[in-house]
Write a protein that holds these residues in place. Structure first.
Motif, PDB file in Angstrom:
ATOM      1  N   THR A   1       0.800  -1.228   0.000  1.00  0.00           N
ATOM      2  CA  THR A   1       0.000   0.000   0.000  1.00  0.00           C
ATOM      3  C   THR A   1       0.829   1.273   0.000  1.00  0.00           C
ATOM      4  O   THR A   1       0.319   2.333  -0.342  1.00  0.00           O
ATOM      5  CB  THR A   1      -0.939   0.040   1.224  1.00  0.00           C
ATOM      6  N   ASP A   2       2.111   1.197   0.383  1.00  0.00           N
ATOM      7  CA  ASP A   2       2.916   2.405   0.495  1.00  0.00           C
ATOM      8  C   ASP A   2       4.376   2.088   0.167  1.00  0.00           C
ATOM      9  O   ASP A   2       5.031   1.351   0.899  1.00  0.00           O
ATOM     10  CB  ASP A   2       2.798   2.968   1.912  1.00  0.00           C
ATOM     11  N   GLY A   3       4.858   2.655  -0.935  1.00  0.00           N
ATOM     12  CA  GLY A   3       6.217   2.363  -1.375  1.00  0.00           C
ATOM     13  C   GLY A   3       7.279   2.809  -0.398  1.00  0.00           C
ATOM     14  O   GLY A   3       8.307   2.129  -0.225  1.00  0.00           O
TER      15      GLY A   3
ATOM     16  N   THR B   1       7.842   5.172  -5.176  1.00  0.00           N
ATOM     17  CA  THR B   1       6.927   6.303  -5.380  1.00  0.00           C
ATOM     18  C   THR B   1       5.481   5.876  -5.543  1.00  0.00           C
ATOM     19  O   THR B   1       4.592   6.723  -5.670  1.00  0.00           O
ATOM     20  CB  THR B   1       7.347   7.119  -6.615  1.00  0.00           C
ATOM     21  N   ASP B   2       5.217   4.577  -5.532  1.00  0.00           N
ATOM     22  CA  ASP B   2       3.856   4.084  -5.716  1.00  0.00           C
ATOM     23  C   ASP B   2       3.161   3.991  -4.363  1.00  0.00           C
ATOM     24  O   ASP B   2       3.754   3.512  -3.385  1.00  0.00           O
ATOM     25  CB  ASP B   2       3.885   2.718  -6.403  1.00  0.00           C
ATOM     26  N   ALA B   3       1.915   4.428  -4.308  1.00  0.00           N
ATOM     27  CA  ALA B   3       1.180   4.430  -3.037  1.00  0.00           C
ATOM     28  C   ALA B   3      -0.280   4.058  -3.284  1.00  0.00           C
ATOM     29  O   ALA B   3      -1.160   4.919  -3.249  1.00  0.00           O
ATOM     30  CB  ALA B   3       1.290   5.775  -2.355  1.00  0.00           C
TER      31      ALA B   3
ATOM     32  N   ARG C   1      -3.081   5.392  -0.875  1.00  0.00           N
ATOM     33  CA  ARG C   1      -3.603   6.756  -1.031  1.00  0.00           C
ATOM     34  C   ARG C   1      -4.529   6.848  -2.237  1.00  0.00           C
ATOM     35  O   ARG C   1      -5.545   7.541  -2.192  1.00  0.00           O
ATOM     36  CB  ARG C   1      -2.445   7.745  -1.173  1.00  0.00           C
TER      37      ARG C   1
ATOM     38  N   ALA D   1       0.863   0.547   7.591  1.00  0.00           N
ATOM     39  CA  ALA D   1       0.562   1.323   6.384  1.00  0.00           C
ATOM     40  C   ALA D   1      -0.758   0.864   5.781  1.00  0.00           C
ATOM     41  O   ALA D   1      -1.553   1.688   5.292  1.00  0.00           O
ATOM     42  CB  ALA D   1       1.690   1.180   5.373  1.00  0.00           C
TER      43      ALA D   1
ATOM     44  N   ALA E   1      -4.318   2.955   5.464  1.00  0.00           N
ATOM     45  CA  ALA E   1      -5.039   3.093   4.197  1.00  0.00           C
ATOM     46  C   ALA E   1      -6.492   2.660   4.350  1.00  0.00           C
ATOM     47  O   ALA E   1      -7.408   3.324   3.844  1.00  0.00           O
ATOM     48  CB  ALA E   1      -4.349   2.272   3.116  1.00  0.00           C
TER      49      ALA E   1
END
Length: 295
Positions: free
Chosen positions: A138-140, A220-222, A225, A249, A253
Motif C-alpha cells: 500500500t505504500d512504497g 513512489t507508488d502508493a 492513497r 501502512a 489506508a
C-alpha cells in the motif's frame, strides 16, 4: 468445478489465464479476478483460492501478467506497474463479456503487490463490485524502509544501471526478487527466502529475478492513497508480522475507506498462503465475497 485455459489481449499481447466455473447453480454468477504479487504467476499458490470461491457459487479467473508465466511479452521478467494495471483492466473487460457471468458483479482479488494493484484498479474502475487485498503493498516508502538502507541502496544502483541500459537498447540488468537482509533484492528479510521460495517452488515457470528498473518506481507508488475514495466493499487481510508490506501502512489506508473490512492475522507476509493462516483467511474472504456479491 471446471477449470479451462483461456486468454485475452492486453494491448497487443496475450495474457494467459485459468477460468473456473461452478457446477450447476444459477444461470448467471459473479466472478472473481485473481492476480499475484511481485514476480509470481498463477501457478504459485492461487489455484486453491479460486477453488474455494468457486465452491461457494462464484466463478473465478486467475491470470498471468504480461512478461511473466505463460503470458506473452518481451523481454521476460519486465515488471512494469502501469502495464500490470492495464492487464487487470483487460482481464475485467474480458470477464464481463463471458457468457454466464454477471458483468455487474465482478470482484478483484490481489495479493502482495497485486493487492496494491487491485486498490488502484478499483479506483480507476468504480464499477468493480468488491475488492479483496491480501497482505497488500500500500505504500512504497513504508516498504522501502522495511527493505533496509543497504538493500535499498544496492537495488537503486542496479535500477539506475538497468534504466540507462534500457535507453541504449541493452538487455535488462536483473535484480533478485528475494534475498536476505542486506542483499540486492526487492524483498530482503529473514523470512523472505524460505517464504517466497515455498510459493515459487509451486511454479515450473518461475524465474528468481526481474528487470531492476522497477526499483526506481516502487518507492513512489502508493496504492493506499489512490484508494482513499473507494465506495465498494473492500476486504483487507493484514499480516501483523509482515516484513514486506508493513501492516500499519495498510491499516492506515483502510481507515480512509467507508466500506472497509479489516481482518488482522498474527502471521508473516508469506504465512497467510498456507496451513491454518490460509484456512482462516480464505474462509473470511469467501464469506466477504458471498455477502458483497449477493444478487
Amino acid at each position: 468445478m471446471d477449470r479451462t485455459d483461456v486468454e485475452f489481449l492486453s494491448g497487443s499481447q496475450r495474457c494467459a489465464a485459468w477460468l473456473y466455473r461452478p457446477d450447476g447453480g444459477p444461470e448467471t454468477v459473479p466472478l472473481v479476478v485473481l492476480g499475484h504479487g511481485l514476480g509470481l504467476n498463477r501457478e504459485a499458490g492461487l489455484d486453491k483460492y479460486a477453488r474455494r470461491f468457486v465452491a461457494a457459487g462464484m466463478a473465478a479467473m486467475i491470470f498471468d501478467y504480461r512478461h511473466f508465466g505463460a503470458s506473452e511479452g518481451e523481454p521476460r521478467q519486465l515488471l512494469d506497474i502501469k502495464k500490470q494495471r492495464e492487464d487487470w483492466h483487460a482481464a475485467i473487460s474480458y470477464a464481463r463479456d463471458l457468457p454466464g457471468i454477471d458483468p455487474h458483479r465482478i470482484a478483484l482479488w490481489g495479493s502482495s503487490f497485486g493487492g496494491g494493484h487491485v486498490l488502484t484498479v478499483a479506483h480507476q474502475d468504480p464499477t468493480v463490485a468488491a475488492v479483496v487485498a491480501q497482505c497488500p503493498f500500500t505504500d512504497g516508502i513504508a516498504s522501502a524502509i522495511a527493505l533496509g538502507p543497504v538493500s535499498a541502496t544496492k537495488v537503486t544502483l542496479l535500477a539506475l544501471a538497468d534504466t540507462v541500459g534500457s535507453f541504449l537498447g541493452r538487455p535488462p540488468i536483473k535484480a533478485a526478487l528475494a534475498g536476505r537482509p542486506g542483499q540486492a533484492a526487492l524483498m530482503a528479510a529473514d523470512d523472505v527466502v524460505p517464504g517466497y521460495g515455498r510459493l515459487a517452488r509451486e511454479s515450473p515457470l518461475y524465474q528468481p529475478d526481474v528487470a531492476a528498473r522497477i526499483g526506481l518506481h516502487v518507492v513512489t507508488d502508493a496504492p493506499g492513497r489512490a484508494a482513499s475514495d473507494l465506495t465498494m466493499p473492500v476486504f483487507f487481510a493484514v499480516c501483523d508480522k509482515d516484513t514486506v508490506a508493513p501492516a500499519e501502512a495498510t491499516v492506515k489506508a483502510a481507515s480512509r475507506l467507508p466500506n472497509a473490512v479489516v481482518k488482522r492475522y498474527p502471521v508473516g507476509h508469506f504465512d497467510i498462503y498456507y496451513d491454518d493462516a490460509y484456512e482462516t483467511a480464505v474462509a473470511d474472504q469467501t464469506q466477504f465475497l458471498v455477502d458483497a456479491l449477493h444478487p
